[in-house]
Each structure stands twice: as structure tokens, then as C-alpha cells.
Design a protein around this motif. Structure first.
Motif, PDB file in Angstrom:
ATOM      1  N   VAL A 106      -6.272  -4.149   1.252  1.00  0.00           N
ATOM      2  CA  VAL A 106      -6.215  -4.436  -0.187  1.00  0.00           C
ATOM      3  C   VAL A 106      -4.923  -5.204  -0.406  1.00  0.00           C
ATOM      4  O   VAL A 106      -3.842  -4.725  -0.052  1.00  0.00           O
ATOM      5  CB  VAL A 106      -6.233  -3.145  -1.038  1.00  0.00           C
ATOM      6  CG1 VAL A 106      -5.966  -3.475  -2.504  1.00  0.00           C
ATOM      7  CG2 VAL A 106      -7.571  -2.433  -0.898  1.00  0.00           C
ATOM      8  N   THR A 107      -5.059  -6.403  -0.948  1.00  0.00           N
ATOM      9  CA  THR A 107      -3.893  -7.258  -1.123  1.00  0.00           C
ATOM     10  C   THR A 107      -3.591  -7.410  -2.609  1.00  0.00           C
ATOM     11  O   THR A 107      -4.478  -7.778  -3.396  1.00  0.00           O
ATOM     12  CB  THR A 107      -4.135  -8.632  -0.479  1.00  0.00           C
ATOM     13  OG1 THR A 107      -4.368  -8.412   0.925  1.00  0.00           O
ATOM     14  CG2 THR A 107      -2.936  -9.550  -0.663  1.00  0.00           C
ATOM     15  N   ALA A 140     -10.380  -1.131 -10.277  1.00  0.00           N
ATOM     16  CA  ALA A 140     -11.495  -0.381  -9.699  1.00  0.00           C
ATOM     17  C   ALA A 140     -11.449  -0.472  -8.180  1.00  0.00           C
ATOM     18  O   ALA A 140     -11.768   0.495  -7.473  1.00  0.00           O
ATOM     19  CB  ALA A 140     -12.819  -0.933 -10.225  1.00  0.00           C
ATOM     20  N   GLU A 141     -11.024  -1.631  -7.690  1.00  0.00           N
ATOM     21  CA  GLU A 141     -10.974  -1.850  -6.246  1.00  0.00           C
ATOM     22  C   GLU A 141      -9.948  -0.909  -5.595  1.00  0.00           C
ATOM     23  O   GLU A 141     -10.230  -0.268  -4.579  1.00  0.00           O
ATOM     24  CB  GLU A 141     -10.519  -3.299  -6.004  1.00  0.00           C
ATOM     25  CG  GLU A 141     -11.149  -3.909  -4.810  1.00  0.00           C
ATOM     26  CD  GLU A 141     -11.515  -5.361  -5.086  1.00  0.00           C
ATOM     27  OE1 GLU A 141     -11.032  -5.925  -6.099  1.00  0.00           O
ATOM     28  OE2 GLU A 141     -12.281  -5.907  -4.294  1.00  0.00           O
ATOM     29  N   VAL A 142      -8.759  -0.835  -6.183  1.00  0.00           N
ATOM     30  CA  VAL A 142      -7.720   0.031  -5.627  1.00  0.00           C
ATOM     31  C   VAL A 142      -8.160   1.484  -5.722  1.00  0.00           C
ATOM     32  O   VAL A 142      -8.020   2.259  -4.769  1.00  0.00           O
ATOM     33  CB  VAL A 142      -6.369  -0.179  -6.345  1.00  0.00           C
ATOM     34  CG1 VAL A 142      -5.306   0.772  -5.786  1.00  0.00           C
ATOM     35  CG2 VAL A 142      -5.908  -1.626  -6.207  1.00  0.00           C
ATOM     36  N   GLY A 192      -4.915   7.070  -3.649  1.00  0.00           N
ATOM     37  CA  GLY A 192      -3.519   7.521  -3.732  1.00  0.00           C
ATOM     38  C   GLY A 192      -2.606   6.442  -4.295  1.00  0.00           C
ATOM     39  O   GLY A 192      -1.643   6.737  -5.016  1.00  0.00           O
ATOM     40  N   LEU A 193      -2.916   5.200  -3.996  1.00  0.00           N
ATOM     41  CA  LEU A 193      -2.086   4.091  -4.481  1.00  0.00           C
ATOM     42  C   LEU A 193      -2.262   3.898  -5.990  1.00  0.00           C
ATOM     43  O   LEU A 193      -1.287   3.684  -6.724  1.00  0.00           O
ATOM     44  CB  LEU A 193      -2.444   2.804  -3.727  1.00  0.00           C
ATOM     45  CG  LEU A 193      -1.629   1.565  -4.087  1.00  0.00           C
ATOM     46  CD1 LEU A 193      -0.146   1.773  -3.785  1.00  0.00           C
ATOM     47  CD2 LEU A 193      -2.160   0.339  -3.322  1.00  0.00           C
ATOM     48  N   ALA A 194      -3.510   4.013  -6.442  1.00  0.00           N
ATOM     49  CA  ALA A 194      -3.767   3.867  -7.885  1.00  0.00           C
ATOM     50  C   ALA A 194      -3.048   4.968  -8.655  1.00  0.00           C
ATOM     51  O   ALA A 194      -2.427   4.723  -9.692  1.00  0.00           O
ATOM     52  CB  ALA A 194      -5.268   3.907  -8.164  1.00  0.00           C
ATOM     53  N   ARG A 195      -3.112   6.190  -8.123  1.00  0.00           N
ATOM     54  CA  ARG A 195      -2.462   7.307  -8.818  1.00  0.00           C
ATOM     55  C   ARG A 195      -0.949   7.124  -8.805  1.00  0.00           C
ATOM     56  O   ARG A 195      -0.274   7.436  -9.778  1.00  0.00           O
ATOM     57  CB  ARG A 195      -2.829   8.635  -8.162  1.00  0.00           C
ATOM     58  CG  ARG A 195      -4.285   8.960  -8.362  1.00  0.00           C
ATOM     59  CD  ARG A 195      -4.510  10.437  -8.680  1.00  0.00           C
ATOM     60  NE  ARG A 195      -5.944  10.674  -8.735  1.00  0.00           N
ATOM     61  CZ  ARG A 195      -6.670  11.072  -7.695  1.00  0.00           C
ATOM     62  NH1 ARG A 195      -6.070  11.307  -6.539  1.00  0.00           N
ATOM     63  NH2 ARG A 195      -7.954  11.245  -7.806  1.00  0.00           N
ATOM     64  N   LEU A 196      -0.428   6.650  -7.708  1.00  0.00           N
ATOM     65  CA  LEU A 196       1.017   6.397  -7.627  1.00  0.00           C
ATOM     66  C   LEU A 196       1.430   5.419  -8.722  1.00  0.00           C
ATOM     67  O   LEU A 196       2.385   5.664  -9.471  1.00  0.00           O
ATOM     68  CB  LEU A 196       1.385   5.852  -6.249  1.00  0.00           C
ATOM     69  CG  LEU A 196       2.836   5.402  -6.012  1.00  0.00           C
ATOM     70  CD1 LEU A 196       3.244   5.671  -4.560  1.00  0.00           C
ATOM     71  CD2 LEU A 196       3.064   3.922  -6.332  1.00  0.00           C
TER      72      LEU A 196
END
Lengths: 798, 267
Positions: free
Chosen positions: B67-68, B82-84, B90-94
Motif C-alpha cells: 500500500v503506497t 477503504a483500501e488502507v 492497524g495503520l488506519a487506526r493509527l
């Protein structure tokens, strides 16, 4: 007490939760604060502050700053000294045990020779814009010779400590006492047990949402001065600034405090910046404005609390208190702020009876100087410190005696039938009902259900605890004659003028000043009720010394009980005069005129005149008793209370602690209070919510910390933990009213009770939660790391 | 605050040219760290070059394994993506827990990484999620990106263009936030890959780091109790502040690592 009423509806409006009329302008950004005021040709001041806690100023060079773009003037302490300007005065003289006066060091508005805290004022740079003044300040070269600093209260009293003021040996400002030392000594001897405790009341930074600001304007045409300032008491500022600092007579100095965005005490005091802008305005011939940046607020607004108390409580076998001895060391900071000496003494030591009938009490207070920001009253001012000590101590006594925490409180309460009750520490409580507020709190928190809640928390891996605090406090500090004997350098009455206009609308001028309390609503409700006129026809005017009578302002939860009482007295005079006019108009004898809900009636008849008709007759006196009654309908009153008022109550807190991280979460907060008669229940609830937030803030999050060199480590919101809405559950608040017996309203005061009663309830809850692990002590603020360390050290010793 | 020239170039090449010509040039992302520094007179740039309007630095792409995220993408955009959310929850929540809504709407991933605040959240993410930081001239592996307190491997005139994260089997971020600032006192990103588990830790030390002992234990058994009571992180090199001592941070590292594992397992 909880009827609702829409504005515009007629009387009565006492007890109605009318929405605050101030809110529309505050919420929509239409409030008018000091910084919103822009005067023609106004210049901007930037205060250069000391980066050192303690240093000699070897030299100051202002040449480069003066040459910078936009700069109008640069002044230093030498200019202040050359003008023979007075220092910032202290408003309260406390005498030591030996009869000597407290050490009262000079407090120049700009320091010439020796800075004494980080943030001390060294120079003022005045320019066409704020940015230019700020940029030029970096060009002022100050050569400091840094001295060892006294950074904390503990440092101040350590042998060999540096000296803040040469005239204050051992950094002691005063060493004062109150109470019967011999009686307490005897109580300790006869005691079944003596309970000991030492508690620290953490230093907090007020952080009103509106930073302080001031505009000075010298008008050469009238040879008069105007100061716009963020103040809780404009008349007090006029008195101190005019009489003590700049030597300006009252009639040439106007002080205006427009809307004020919070204060919590920090805007009571007369600050150097107020004097600087007025003085500088005359020097440069332009208005001068100064507005604090937030980081300046952290290092120049008077801080709160900062005491260490040691206490011994003598108890008998049944848990009755026999005697209490308290030794308090209180931090004054580097200079004496306006009311600083009164806080640990007359506002704290006098509350050491709490709501208990302890027969013998002795309190010593040693006030010390440190190289820190001055410390003064902050929401509660002295009473939170006493309540915290007592309620921690009472819990500890219960623990050591193996008694129930509530039983020991009930056993020692001053009973309802004991009022008026004279305490061994100089106060006389007029009324109270401590059992009832305790019962109300227990019901609201569902105390019966606590053990089930504790089990449920345990299943989720959390430690749950419940803590109690039963407190009493003193508001509306008075009477003037007494406080004068105790060292106050001002009166503590309040003033009001009520002007009934020809068509029956009413302007009320009060010496108190709202900084968020909603006086424009509460006082209008009071007057509407008392005069029988519609709420919408009453306006409240405050905050401008050219308009309002000489009053003392808003602090110590005094506005309704003292200021409101002055208004009621003025209304009484209006009614008395109205009766004379009505008697004439109704062709009856004055003795036959009855006053009822806005109307003057002839007893036993249907003949009557409304207050509006009387007002019109008073201003258009065609048919009027002109021989005996003056025209017009306007009366003033000054009210000097006979006594303090004594709000009291019970606060209960439940916390959940995460034992892995040490995080404390307040999950229930209940406050059942007796604040006397209530005018607007919604405003009272709001005051309670705000007070509880600040109380929990002090208990769990807030602390001003200095390092050993006197640098403020918590100088911004990055590292000073302010309470946030997400930290709290919904509060449950309730009231049980016993009316104050000596003011005409029956009000006691509500502004501070939340911050006074709740911190010990929170800490007692934490200790209750940690008790199974063997933890018996923890200090405020109860941070996660402190909890973790307490658990670790209990593990190591058990 | 001194006067400065403000630039808003529309290409990376223009941004670089302006930066090289300026006597004291400074790249600006969302400004959430730098503007306070500027207001406190702690930096006095001659030129401030905003990169947030450069189209090639914006947006989120994914190709299954990676994911870039463009350097000028805001935290809010990452949190909402939505992609993340689908690929690296975990990255979206961060991203959703950085600062407050205002910070998340302005702050950018490139700005945060270049600033290298030791208590920022993204550093844990690039270490834990085996990311590659792409710049105008090269790719830098996360493991060699942070070189010290507020220091990175970036050259003075180098611009981050995007960050590529390796999609894990599962991941989660557990943060113990400062009550005052909401920055991480200790923040732990745990990510499970076929080849092993990575644990990136921020807040605790002068710059973000990986906890190899935990990675080894979790690679054998991905369960919270794989971080046993005996597994501690030495406090010697950790940060001490009035709010949290090095010992307390050391205590929190395994606690928050376990919580991250639990959250990852819970999905």
C-alpha cells in the motif's frame, strides 16, 4: 426548585432554569473581550521576560531594539525607577506569631536589578504592531549573572538554601498560627490513638480560556486615564493601580473589564502589565495594548495551591475526634500577589474543623518565598487544601481504627441541632445539614450496588474503588470590620444601584463582575422576582467603574450571596419609596399600602398601582408628593455581610484502575451539595460541573512542575495535563437546601464547591481501589506512573 | 516570527529548485509540528516551501503486496481510506488516533516522518509494517530511516514522495498516549507476516526502534502471552520526562505489545 420558564414571562423567576442570556453572544463569537477592543492609533506592547529563575541584571542595552522597524519605545526598570512609580501592592497583611509583620518585598512593574522567577518582567517594547514589538524584543540585550534558585517549597526551607529576598531569613514570609495549642497538646496526650498524615496540594496553573490582556489609554485632553483589562474586579484594580502604583486619583482613572473569559481567581489580582500599559500610554501619547500569549500565561498568571501539610489527629476508642494539629508550609512564589497571604491562613486554617465537631484545633502556617511565579487564590483558595487534608486524614483514621469510613464521619459531624456552631478556629457556621447531603449522595451513587460493580470491574481486569468527601467551605468573605482586623486592606461589602426607568424597565448596576458565571441572567431573575417586573425588562450592568458603584468584584463565590444581597437591599429602598408615591396617587395612608408582586395595593380594596405607573409618576411628577418625596426612582445600597456563608456537601467518586498501566478512570462522580437558596438551577449545575472538572483535573492530571534551576517544566499544553471532556462520565449532581440565615436571599455560593469537595473523593477512591494490594498513600496528581510505582512498591513490601 | 517567502510549487522538481536556491529553505507538509516551532521563534527560515499542493505527492494506491501512500496525504485521508482499512487495519487506526481532528486534517505522513518526532505515531508504523520511504532520488528502508532524535537519513535537499507499506496478515497499533499532548508515551505496532512478526515501537526512546526479542517470541507463537512476564525491555536508552520515566516506559513496552497482539488477533 426546577420549574422552567421562558424569558419574557412574568414573575416569579427565582428557581427557573432560564437559559443564559449571555450565551448567544458567547457561542456565536460576538462577545466583546479586552483583546477585541481596538483604539485609534493604538500601539502594541511586548513584555520581555526573564529566562532565568534567579539572576542579577548586570546591564540592559535597548539601542538595537529602539532602532528596529516600527518600534516606538523601549522601557526598562530604570525608567520605572526614574519616574518614582510605586510597586504592585499586596492586599493583605498577615502578622507572624511574634507580632511582627510579614516580609513584604517590593514588586516593581519592571525589574531593574534582580529577576526572581522565569517570566519576571524585564522590559517593555512598544511598537506599531505586535509582530514588530515581539521581533524587537529579541534585540534587547540583557546581561544576566545567574544565581542559585529556590525552585520548590521543599527547597525553600532546606538548610543552606539560596535566598529569594535578603530580608526574608530562611525564605520565610511569615510564621502564623491559629487556635489553642495547649488544648490540642492535651488532646494528643489523652488520645487512644494519634493519626498522622502528610499531604501535598499540587501546584496548578489556572489556564482561563481567555489569556490576560490590558489596554492603557491616557487622554491628554481630559488628563484622564482608561484601562481596559481582563479583571474579575475592576474597582479593586482602579484602587490598587491608582492609589498605590501610579498615584492617579479615582476620578481620573476609569477601569473597564468587558466580557471576561474565565478567571478561576487568576484575574482577581492587580498585575504589572496593567500598570505598564497605563504608564506607558502617557509616556508615548498613544493607547498601548498588551495581550498575553498562552506561554506567557503559564509563567505570569498567578498559580494556585502548592502547600505541604502535616497533621496529627487525636481520636478516642470510638473514633471521636479529640484534637487536630496542622503544620502547613505554603508557597508564595517570588512576590506577594494581591491576596496570597490570606489564602493559607484566613481561608484555609479557619476551615480545619471541616464539618466535624473536633473540640480543639491548632494550625501553624509557614509561608515561604521561592523563585517561582507568585501563588494566589485559585478556585476554592485555601478551602480545597483544608478539605483535602481533612478528608484524607479521616479516611486514614477509619482505616487505622478499623472503622467504616462513613461511620466515622457521621460520628463526628456537627449535628443539625448544633447550629449556629462556633468552631475552635474562629468561624461560626450559621446552618447546615451534613447527614442529608451524605444520604443524598449515597442514593445517587447507588452505594448498595457498589460491591457488585466492583466485582464486574474485576472481571474486566480493573480495580474499582469508591471514595467519599464530606466538606464544608466558607464563601462571601466578610464582614469588613473583621477582615480588616485580620489584615485585609480593602472592605468586603458589595454595592448595587437599581434604576427603575420611567416606563418600568430596570437597569441594575452591580459591583460584582461575571467572568463566565451568568450574572446577567441570575441577577435579572432575582430583580424580576423582587420587583415584580418581566425578566426581559431587567438589564444587568457591570464591569465599568464609570458606571457601577464601588464594589469589590467576583471571587470567593460571593456574587449572589453578597452582591445579590446588595441588589435586594436597593430594591427594598425602591419599594419603600414607591409606597410613598403610591399612597399619594391612591389617596391612602402609607401604612395602608401593601406591596405584592409588582403592585402597590390599598389594603382591603381593589385600588392599586403597578411599579411601572409609580415609576412614570416619579419621573413625570405632575401629581406627586413633591413636598416630601424626591422625583426619580433609583436607589443604591451597600451590603456588608454579618458572616461568611457555609456551603457544604458530600462528593462521591468511583474510579476504575488499569493495574497494568496505572491509568485511573473516573467512572462515577456524584455531588450532593447544600449551596443555599438557588436562583437558576441550570447555572448551579453548570457551576458544579465546571468545579468538578477542575477538581478532578487537580486530582489526576494537573501539576506545575519546576526543575531544580527553577525552569517551568510544564509550560505549555504539551506537558501540562488539562482535563478534557472525554476524561469524564456524566456527573450526577443534586442539592439539599438549608437557607443561609443572615443574608436576604438565603444563598450560600456554588462557584467553588466542585473544586473543593471532589479532589479528596477522587484520591480516596484511588486508595480504596488499591487497598487490596496494600497501597495506603498516593499524591496528587495521581498519574499512571505514580499508580504503577505504588503497586510495584506495595508488591515489594507485602 | 521573522518574515519569510512562502512558496507553493506544483511539482517536486520546482520544490527542489526553490529549496536549493533558498538561503534557509524549509519544506512544509501540513505544518502541524513546524508551525508551532515557527511561532515560538525556534526556527527562522528564509523560505517556506509547501509541498501539500503537489499532485504527484498525493493519494493512496495499492497492488496487493504494497500500500503506497503519497507523502502529502493527510492522516485523516489515511484513516478514512477503504483500501488502507481493508489491507492494513492497524495503520488506519493509527492514523485515526494521531492528535485531534484538526491535526489529522492538516498533518501529512511525509511531514511527520521527515520531522521524526520521537513520540509521533507513524515511525512505529513504518518499522512495524516493513515500509520503504521513497524520495525524489531513492528508496530508504524503514530500518535505516531514523538515525537519532529528530534525525533521519534524508539529505537536506531531499523530498519524501511516498511511503510503501508491506501488507501484513494482520496488524494492530496500541498506543499509551500522554494525557497532556496525546503523543505516544509508548506506541507499539505489531504486524504478522508469513516470514515472521515485526514490532515497531515509538515514544519510548530518542527515535523509533524494533523490539527483536518480542518479534522472535511472537514469530514462534502469535499470542499476547508469548510476551512473558520475564520479557522486559532495558530502560537504559529510553526517554525520561516528568510525565513518564524511562523505567515506566520500559514497563509499558511489553504491556502495550501484548495489547497490540490482542487487538491484531481480534481483528
Amino acid at each position: 426548585m426546577s420549574t422552567t420558564q421562558t424569558p419574557g414571562q412574568s414573575t416569579p423567576s427565582i428557581g427557573a432554569s432560564i437559559p443564559r442570556r449571555e450565551d448567544r453572544r458567547f457561542i456565536t463569537g460576538a462577545g466583546r473581550y479586552t483583546d477585541d477592543i481596538v483604539l485609534p492609533n493604538q500601539a502594541y506592547a511586548y513584555i520581555l521576560r526573564s529566562p532565568h529563575a534567579h539572576a542579577l541584571i548586570r546591564s540592559i542595552s535597548t539601542d538595537a531594539a529602539l532602532a528596529a522597524p516600527g518600534v516606538v519605545a523601549v522601557f526598562t526598570g530604570h525608567d520605572v525607577a526614574a519616574d518614582k512609580v510605586g510597586g504592585i501592592p499586596c492586599g493583605w497583611l498577615v502578622k507572624s506569631k511574634d507580632g511582627s509583620n510579614m516580609v513584604e518585598p517590593p514588586h516593581p512593574m519592571l525589574v531593574a536589578d534582580r529577576v526572581r522567577h522565569v517570566g519576571d518582567q524585564v522590559a517593555v517594547i512598544i511598537a506599531d504592531s505586535k509582530a514588530e514589538a515581539r521581533a524587537a524584543a529579541q534585540l534587547v540585550e540583557v546581561d544576566y549573572d545567574v544565581l542559585p534558585a529556590v525552585a520548590t517549597l521543599g527547597d525553600a526551607i532546606t538548610d543552606g538554601a539560596a535566598t529569594v529576598w535578603d530580608q526574608a531569613k530562611g525564605n520565610v514570609c511569615f510564621d502564623w498560627d491559629l487556635g489553642d495549642k495547649a488544648a490540642v497538646k492535651a488532646a494528643m496526650k489523652s488520645a487512644y490513638k494519634v493519626i498522622e498524615i502528610e499531604v501535598r496540594n499540587n501546584r496548578v496553573i489556572p489556564n482561563a480560556i481567555e489569556p490576560r490582556a490590558a489596554i492603557g489609554h491616557y487622554d491628554v485632553s481630559g488628563d484622564n486615564y482608561t484601562l481596559y483589562t481582563t479583571s474579575q474586579n475592576p474597582h479593586l484594580i482602579r484602587l490598587l493601580l491608582g492609589a498605590f502604583v501610579l498615584g492617579i486619583p479615582e476620578h481620573r482613572l476609569r477601569v473597564v473589564a468587558p466580557d471576561v473569559g474565565g478567571g478561576f481567581g487568576s484575574k482577581i489580582y492587580h498585575y504589572a502589565e496593567e500598570a505598564i500599559v497605563v504608564w506607558a500610554s502617557k509616556k508615548i501619547g498613544r493607547p498601548v495594548k498588551w495581550t498575553a500569549e498562552r506561554s506567557e500565561s503559564f509563567m505570569s498568571d498567578a498559580h494556585g495551591r502548592d502547600t505541604v501539610m502535616k497533621a496529627h489527629l487525636a481520636v478516642d476508642k470510638e473514633g471521636k475526634f479529640l484534637g487536630l494539629c496542622v503544620h502547613n508550609v505554603a508557597n508564595m512564589g517570588a512576590y506577594l500577589s494581591t491576596f496570597a497571604p490570606a489564602i493559607p491562613t484566613y481561608l484555609s486554617a479557619t476551615l480545619m474543623a471541616g464539618c466535624y465537631s473536633t473540640p480543639a484545633i491548632y494550625v501553624e502556617v509557614k509561608a515561604v518565598f521561592t523563585n517561582t511565579v507568585p501563588v494566589d487564590a485559585y478556585r476554592g483558595a485555601g478551602r480545597p487544601e483544608s478539605a483535602y487534608l481533612l478528608e484524607r486524614l479521616v479516611d486514614k483514621a477509619a482505616r487505622e481504627l478499623g472503622m467504616d469510613r462513613l461511620e466515622i464521619r457521621r460520628k463526628n459531624f456537627i449535628r443539625k441541632d448544633q447550629f449556629p456552631y462556633k468552631t475552635p478556629v474562629a468561624l461560626e457556621y450559621d446552618t447546615g445539614d451534613y447527614e442529608s447531603t451524605l444520604e443524598m449522595a449515597l442514593q445517587k451513587v447507588d452505594y448498595q450496588g457498589f460491591s457488585a460493580r466492583r466485582e464486574a470491574s474485576k472481571k474486566r481486569g480493573k480495580l474499582r474503588g469508591i471514595g467519599f468527601s464530606t466538606y464544608v467551605e466558607a464563601c462571601g468573605i466578610a464582614p469588613s470590620a473583621l477582615v480588616g482586623q485580620l489584615g485585609a486592606r480593602a472592605g468586603l461589602y458589595e454595592a448595587a444601584t437599581v434604576r427603575v426607568h420611567p416606563t418600568g424597565s430596570v437597569s441594575v448596576f452591580t459591583g460584582t463582575h461575571s467572568h463566565g458565571q451568568g450574572h446577567e441572567t441570575t441577577f435579572a431573575q432575582l430583580v424580576a422576582d423582587q420587583l415584580g417586573v418581566p425578566y426581559d425588562k431587567v438589564e444587568i450592568v457591570h464591569g465599568d467603574t464609570d458606571k457601577i458603584p464601588f464594589g469589590m468584584g467576583t471571587y470567593g463565590s460571593r456574587s449572589l450571596s453578597v452582591g445579590g444581597s446588595a441588589i435586594v437591599k436597593a430594591v427594598d429602598k425602591i419599594v419603600a419609596k414607591g409606597k410613598k408615591i403610591a399612597a399619594h396617587l391612591l389617596e391612602a395612608s402609607e401604612a395602608d399600602i401593601e406591596w405584592k408582586q409588582g403592585e402597590f395595593l390599598v389594603v382591603g380594596t381593589n385600588r392599586k398601582k403597578s411599579i411601572g405607573e409609580i415609576a412614570f409618576a416619579a419621573y413625570v411628577p405632575h401629581n406627586y408628593p413633591i413636598e416630601t418625596v424626591e422625583p426619580g426612582l433609583e436607589e443604591s445600597a451597600f451590603y456588608d455581610p454579618k458572616n461568611f456563608t457555609y456551603p457544604a456537601g458530600c462528593h462521591v467518586c468511583e474510579v476504575e484502575i488499569d493495574p497494568d498501566t496505572g491509568v485511573v478512570q473516573v467512572v462515577e462522580m456524584v455531588a450532593a451539595d447544600d449551596v443555599g437558596v438557588i436562583i437558576n438551577p441550570m447555572i448551579v449545575d453548570g457551576q458544579m460541573h465546571g468545579g468538578l472538572v477542575q477538581g478532578i483535573g487537580q486530582a489526576l492530571y494537573e501539576e506545575a512542575q519546576y526543575d531544580e534551576s527553577g525552569q517551568l517544566l510544564t509550560g505549555s499544553f504539551l506537558n501540562y495535563g488539562m482535563p478534557r471532556a472525554s476524561d469524564f462520565p456524566f456527573f450526577k449532581v443534586g442539592n439539599h437546601v438549608t437557607a443561609c440565615t443572615h443574608n436576604p436571599i438565603g444563598a450560600k455560593g456554588v462557584g467553588e464547591v466542585g473544586a473543593i469537595g471532589c479532589p479528596p473523593a477522587v484520591v480516596n477512591a484511588v486508595l480504596d481501589a488499591l487497598a487490596p494490594l496494600g497501597v495506603t498513600d498516593i499524591s496528587m496528581p495521581v498519574t499512571p506512573e505514580k499508580v504503577w510505582r505504588a503497586i510495584e512498591s506495595a508488591k515489594a513490601t507485602h | 516570527m521573522r518574515d519569510f517567502q512562502f512558496h507553493r510549487p506544483s511539482t517536486v522538481a520546482d520544490a527542489l529548485r526553490i529549496l536549493r536556491q533558498a538561503s534557509q529553505g524549509k519544506l512544509l507538509g501540513g505544518g502541524q509540528s513546524f508551525l508551532p516551532v515557527l511561532k515560538l521563534d525556534m526556527a527562522e527560515p528564509s523560505d517556506l516551501i509547501s509541498v501539500s499542493g503537489i499532485p504527484e505527492l498525493r493519494g493512496i494506491r495499492s497492488d496487493g503486496q504494497q500500500v503506497t501512500i503519497g507523502a502529502a496525504t493527510s492522516h485523516a485521508e489515511v484513516a478514512r481510506s477503504a483500501e488502507v482499512r481493508a489491507k492494513i487495519a492497524g495503520l488506519a487506526r493509527l492514523a485515526d488516533g494521531i492528535g485531534d481532528p484538526q491535526v489529522r486534517n492538516r498533518g501529512t505522513i511525509g511531514g511527520s516522518l521527515a520531522h521524526a518526532d520521537p513520540a509521533a505515531d507513524y515511525p512505529a508504523a513504518i518499522l512495524g509494517l516493513s515500509a520503504t520511504v521513497k524520495t525524489d532520488r531513492r528508496s530508504i528502508a524503514a530500518d535505516s530511516f531514523f538515525t537519532g532524535l529528530f534525525e533521519t537519513a534524508l539529505e537536506p535537499d531531499e523530498i519524501i514522495t511516498s511511503v510503501s507499506f508491506t501488507v501484513p496478515q494482520r496488524s494492530a497499533y496500541a498506543k499509551f498516549a500522554s494525557h497532556a499532548s496525546r503523543y505516544a508515551v509508548v506506541g507499539v505496532m505489531v504486524a504478522q507476516y508469513a516470514g515472521g512478526v515485526r514490532v515497531g515501537i515509538t515514544g519510548a526512546g530518542p527515535s523509533a526502534f524494533r523490539w527483536k526479542q518480542a518479534e522472535d517470541a511472537l514469530s514462534i507463537r502469535f499470542s499476547a502471552d508469548a510476551i512473558t512476564a520475564g520479557m522486559t525491555y532495558p530502560s537504559d536508552d529510553l526517554t525520561s520526562t516528568p510525565e513518564a520515566s524511562a523505567e515506566y516506559r520500559a514497563h509499558l513496552i511489553p504491556v502495550m505489545t501484548r495489547r497490540a497482539v490482542q487487538a491484531a488477533l481480534a481483528g
